[in-house]
Design an enzyme around this catalytic site. Structure first.
Site, PDB file in Angstrom:
ATOM      1  CB  ILE A  71      -0.754  -0.119   0.985  1.00  0.00           C
ATOM      2  CG1 ILE A  71      -1.902  -1.050   1.265  1.00  0.00           C
ATOM      3  CG2 ILE A  71      -1.568   1.359   1.251  1.00  0.00           C
ATOM      4  CD1 ILE A  71      -2.951  -1.229   2.259  1.00  0.00           C
ATOM      5  N   GLY A 127       0.529  -5.482   0.910  1.00  0.00           N
ATOM      6  CA  GLY A 127      -0.600  -5.648   0.119  1.00  0.00           C
ATOM      7  C   GLY A 127      -0.503  -6.426  -1.247  1.00  0.00           C
TER       8      GLY A 127
END
Length: 277
Positions: A71, A127
């Site tokens: 992220i 992520g």
């Protein structure tokens, strides 16, 4: 096939005659870090491809030299501004809804009826691991590198890795990787079972992914989406419940034109030709 424009993604058909479509995380200058745009656009893109009868298989990759570096840290920083409040109860409820929205974007991979193949090179961090653990098939280069990075950012991973990784690599391995946040190679990812195959070069990876995707795309669409659905459903069921589920599902879809075509092709020693989904 019309391809809608996205800020964080690039969608490219393999070739005009193919039902394989490539979806690229498309922020190469940021090593494909996941922006807020991604979490809005990704589920929308997958839903569109899922409903497109011209698409049978989706390949998910990263533009440039990396798959995904996690992220975007700017997005994390914005959380402090967006969810700061003197009312901890309301602030917490707002943050919970935000997290659920991010989770939903990753879970869109499993909601998509079509198989999603992850083609991983370079970094697959945080992520990125959330994304690939939701994919149906994972291939990588041997020099790719992975990390369940969240504890190093003072975060408990909350987008799916802690839920999906244990069933892929085993509980003990998942615990060790998640608590240490250590970096591990594509070769170790293969040994752990996180990926099915690891290749010497990006060229070899691309060729193998293309061959597997095209082979799956040539099969009965009904059988392929049914197989994905049953595997995902059975993951959370007992064997007896899973058998009951597939019996119920097949009672509705087994007697199809695809079955007749597959049997006829076997008898006639030819390649089957299936209708679009």
């Amino acid at each position: 096939m019309e391809i809608e424009g996205y800020k964080s993604l690039q969608i490219v058909p393999h070739n005009p005659k193919s039902s394989v479509v490539y979806v690229y995380l498309n922020r190469p200058s940021q090593r494909n870090a996941l922006s807020s745009d991604f979490f809005t656009e990704f589920p929308k893109a997958l839903n569109s491809l899922d409903h497109n009868p011209q698409v049978n298989v989706i390949v998910l990759s990263g533009a440039g030299h990396h798959f995904c570096s996690g992220i975007d840290l700017n997005s994390l920083s914005s959380l402090f501004k967006d969810h700061s409040s003197h009312d901890r109860g309301r602030s917490g409820e707002k943050l919970r809804r935000h997290i659920l929205g991010l989770q939903d974007a990753i879970s869109a991979i499993e909601r998509c009826r079509k198989p999603v193949i992850a083609s991983i090179q370079g970094a697959c961090i945080g992520g990125g691991v959330d994304i690939i653990t939701a994919c149906d098939i994972r291939f990588c280069t041997k020099d790719a590198f992975f990390s369940v990075k969240e504890v190093d950012l003072a975060i408990t991973a909350d987008l799916g890795t802690l839920q999906r990784l244990p069933s892929i690599v085993g509980y003990g391995n998942a615990v060790e990787l998640a608590l240490t946040a250590r970096r591990f190679s594509g070769l170790e990812a293969k040994e752990l079972g996180l990926v099915s195959r690891a290749f010497n070069s990006k060229h070899e990876l691309d060729e193998a992914v293309r061959d597997v995707a095209e082979a799956i795309a040539a099969k009965s669409p009904l059988a392929v989406i049914g197989t994905k659905a049953v595997l995902l459903k059975s993951r959370d069921l007992t064997v007896e419940q899973g058998l009951d589920y597939v019996a119920t599902r097949n009672s509705a879809t087994l007697l199809s034109n695809d079955l007749h075509e597959a049997v006829s092709a076997q008898i006639q020693k030819r390649k089957p030709a299936f209708s679009k989904l």
